[in-house]
Design a protein around this motif. Structure first.
Motif, PDB file in Angstrom:
ATOM      1  N   ILE A  14     -15.174 -21.847 -47.042  1.00  0.00           N
ATOM      2  CA  ILE A  14     -16.185 -21.166 -47.855  1.00  0.00           C
ATOM      3  C   ILE A  14     -16.020 -19.662 -47.650  1.00  0.00           C
ATOM      4  N   PRO A  15     -16.353 -18.882 -48.681  1.00  0.00           N
ATOM      5  CA  PRO A  15     -16.077 -17.442 -48.608  1.00  0.00           C
ATOM      6  C   PRO A  15     -17.094 -16.693 -47.751  1.00  0.00           C
ATOM      7  N   ALA A  16     -16.666 -15.569 -47.213  1.00  0.00           N
ATOM      8  CA  ALA A  16     -17.563 -14.662 -46.490  1.00  0.00           C
ATOM      9  C   ALA A  16     -16.947 -13.275 -46.563  1.00  0.00           C
ATOM     10  N   ASP A  17     -17.804 -12.283 -46.394  1.00  0.00           N
ATOM     11  CA  ASP A  17     -17.343 -10.893 -46.418  1.00  0.00           C
ATOM     12  C   ASP A  17     -16.951 -10.522 -44.982  1.00  0.00           C
ATOM     13  N   ILE A  18     -15.693 -10.763 -44.645  1.00  0.00           N
ATOM     14  CA  ILE A  18     -15.210 -10.621 -43.264  1.00  0.00           C
ATOM     15  C   ILE A  18     -14.884  -9.159 -42.966  1.00  0.00           C
ATOM     16  N   VAL A  19     -15.404  -8.663 -41.830  1.00  0.00           N
ATOM     17  CA  VAL A  19     -15.165  -7.260 -41.464  1.00  0.00           C
ATOM     18  C   VAL A  19     -14.261  -7.132 -40.238  1.00  0.00           C
ATOM     19  N   HIS A  20     -14.064  -8.225 -39.527  1.00  0.00           N
ATOM     20  CA  HIS A  20     -13.212  -8.173 -38.330  1.00  0.00           C
ATOM     21  C   HIS A  20     -12.729  -9.586 -38.011  1.00  0.00           C
ATOM     22  N   VAL A  31     -25.374 -13.351 -45.106  1.00  0.00           N
ATOM     23  CA  VAL A  31     -25.659 -13.561 -46.524  1.00  0.00           C
ATOM     24  C   VAL A  31     -27.106 -13.149 -46.875  1.00  0.00           C
ATOM     25  N   ASN A  32     -27.976 -13.084 -45.879  1.00  0.00           N
ATOM     26  CA  ASN A  32     -29.386 -12.738 -46.104  1.00  0.00           C
ATOM     27  C   ASN A  32     -29.775 -11.618 -45.136  1.00  0.00           C
ATOM     28  N   PRO A  33     -29.280 -10.390 -45.415  1.00  0.00           N
ATOM     29  CA  PRO A  33     -29.388  -9.314 -44.418  1.00  0.00           C
ATOM     30  C   PRO A  33     -30.833  -8.903 -44.125  1.00  0.00           C
ATOM     31  N   GLN A  34     -31.116  -8.693 -42.843  1.00  0.00           N
ATOM     32  CA  GLN A  34     -32.448  -8.279 -42.388  1.00  0.00           C
ATOM     33  C   GLN A  34     -32.484  -6.796 -42.021  1.00  0.00           C
ATOM     34  N   ALA A  35     -31.404  -6.087 -42.284  1.00  0.00           N
ATOM     35  CA  ALA A  35     -31.303  -4.643 -42.023  1.00  0.00           C
ATOM     36  C   ALA A  35     -30.154  -4.148 -42.899  1.00  0.00           C
ATOM     37  N   PRO A  36     -30.058  -2.819 -43.105  1.00  0.00           N
ATOM     38  CA  PRO A  36     -28.959  -2.308 -43.937  1.00  0.00           C
ATOM     39  C   PRO A  36     -27.585  -2.796 -43.455  1.00  0.00           C
ATOM     40  N   VAL A  37     -27.418  -2.903 -42.144  1.00  0.00           N
ATOM     41  CA  VAL A  37     -26.209  -3.545 -41.598  1.00  0.00           C
ATOM     42  C   VAL A  37     -26.667  -4.813 -40.885  1.00  0.00           C
ATOM     43  N   HIS A  38     -26.122  -5.949 -41.279  1.00  0.00           N
ATOM     44  CA  HIS A  38     -26.429  -7.203 -40.585  1.00  0.00           C
ATOM     45  C   HIS A  38     -25.155  -8.041 -40.587  1.00  0.00           C
ATOM     46  N   LEU A  39     -24.495  -8.015 -39.423  1.00  0.00           N
ATOM     47  CA  LEU A  39     -23.245  -8.752 -39.269  1.00  0.00           C
ATOM     48  C   LEU A  39     -23.458  -9.917 -38.318  1.00  0.00           C
ATOM     49  N   LEU A  40     -22.632 -10.930 -38.468  1.00  0.00           N
ATOM     50  CA  LEU A  40     -22.620 -12.062 -37.540  1.00  0.00           C
ATOM     51  C   LEU A  40     -21.262 -12.063 -36.860  1.00  0.00           C
ATOM     52  N   ILE A  41     -21.269 -12.124 -35.538  1.00  0.00           N
ATOM     53  CA  ILE A  41     -20.017 -12.148 -34.774  1.00  0.00           C
ATOM     54  C   ILE A  41     -19.958 -13.508 -34.094  1.00  0.00           C
ATOM     55  N   ILE A  42     -18.936 -14.278 -34.434  1.00  0.00           N
ATOM     56  CA  ILE A  42     -18.886 -15.677 -33.956  1.00  0.00           C
ATOM     57  C   ILE A  42     -17.569 -15.945 -33.236  1.00  0.00           C
ATOM     58  N   GLN A  94     -32.881 -20.509 -34.349  1.00  0.00           N
ATOM     59  CA  GLN A  94     -31.470 -20.821 -34.599  1.00  0.00           C
ATOM     60  C   GLN A  94     -31.360 -21.868 -35.696  1.00  0.00           C
ATOM     61  N   THR A  95     -30.561 -21.575 -36.699  1.00  0.00           N
ATOM     62  CA  THR A  95     -30.385 -22.513 -37.816  1.00  0.00           C
ATOM     63  C   THR A  95     -28.947 -22.997 -37.950  1.00  0.00           C
ATOM     64  N   VAL A  96     -28.004 -22.229 -37.412  1.00  0.00           N
ATOM     65  CA  VAL A  96     -26.597 -22.647 -37.467  1.00  0.00           C
ATOM     66  C   VAL A  96     -26.137 -22.870 -36.026  1.00  0.00           C
ATOM     67  N   PHE A  97     -25.671 -24.106 -35.749  1.00  0.00           N
ATOM     68  CA  PHE A  97     -25.398 -24.494 -34.364  1.00  0.00           C
ATOM     69  C   PHE A  97     -23.929 -24.261 -34.004  1.00  0.00           C
ATOM     70  N   HIS A  98     -23.597 -22.988 -34.089  1.00  0.00           N
ATOM     71  CA  HIS A  98     -22.305 -22.422 -33.687  1.00  0.00           C
ATOM     72  C   HIS A  98     -22.704 -21.013 -33.246  1.00  0.00           C
ATOM     73  N   ILE A  99     -22.636 -20.718 -31.949  1.00  0.00           N
ATOM     74  CA  ILE A  99     -23.259 -19.478 -31.466  1.00  0.00           C
ATOM     75  C   ILE A  99     -22.767 -18.266 -32.244  1.00  0.00           C
ATOM     76  N   HIS A 100     -23.674 -17.311 -32.436  1.00  0.00           N
ATOM     77  CA  HIS A 100     -23.350 -16.100 -33.189  1.00  0.00           C
ATOM     78  C   HIS A 100     -24.221 -14.967 -32.711  1.00  0.00           C
ATOM     79  N   LEU A 101     -23.613 -13.797 -32.587  1.00  0.00           N
ATOM     80  CA  LEU A 101     -24.373 -12.583 -32.310  1.00  0.00           C
ATOM     81  C   LEU A 101     -24.739 -11.974 -33.640  1.00  0.00           C
ATOM     82  N   HIS A 102     -26.033 -11.725 -33.835  1.00  0.00           N
ATOM     83  CA  HIS A 102     -26.463 -10.914 -34.974  1.00  0.00           C
ATOM     84  C   HIS A 102     -26.298  -9.450 -34.536  1.00  0.00           C
ATOM     85  N   LEU A 103     -25.693  -8.637 -35.372  1.00  0.00           N
ATOM     86  CA  LEU A 103     -25.587  -7.189 -35.124  1.00  0.00           C
ATOM     87  C   LEU A 103     -26.357  -6.498 -36.244  1.00  0.00           C
TER      88      LEU A 103
END
Ligand code: 5GP
Length: 121
Positions: A14-20, A31-42, A94-103
């Motif tokens: 599935i697609p995602a806007d990958i930054v790193h 996909v549902n940002p809670q701040a101007p920058v909202h990244l997930l690092i997994i 937690q809604t996705v059971f694959h650990i992730h850091l919200h940035l």
């Protein structure tokens, strides 16, 4: 372990806007940002929750923070400030059971993370 949404993002199913991306982890825009920058690092390794982190995972878990710090510097909000959060299980949201850091960054972020109404309860 059952495939999660995030394994599908790692595998490009599935697609995602990958930054790193590197050998240990992937970072992409929430996909549902809670701040101007909202990244997930997994991590590429599937670990369901913080409770499932094993001693041998210390390198990969530490790496998530190094990537958060690098992204903050590269994107220019390291001095202004930012928040990293990892939710564990239901009460933490937690809604996705694959650990992730919200940035999260790009605006003043409220603290503490509970409302007055919850405080009174
Ligand atoms: P949690 O609630 O588990 O701490 O965080 C899960 C995060 O994943 C949420 O912030 C949610 O917006 C995000 N998310 C859920 N589905 C998708 C998706 O398909 N793509 C992306 N990029 N983020 C997602």
């Amino acid at each position: 372990m059952a495939e999660t949404l995030f394994s599908k993002i790692i595998n490009r199913e599935i697609p995602a806007d990958i930054v790193h991306e590197d050998e240990l982890c992937l970072a992409f825009k929430d996909v549902n940002p809670q701040a101007p920058v909202h990244l997930l690092i997994i991590p590429k390794k599937q670990i369901a929750t913080i409770n499932d982190i094993e001693p041998e995972d210390r390198e990969v878990v530490g790496h998530l923070f190094l990537v958060a710090s690098k992204l903050a510097k590269d994107m220019g909000f390291d001095d202004d400030g930012y928040r990293v959060v990892m939710n564990c299980n239901e009460q933490a949201g937690q809604t996705v059971f694959h650990i992730h850091l919200h940035l999260l960054a790009g605006k003043p972020l409220g603290w503490p993370p509970y409302t007055d109404r919850q405080k009174q309860a």
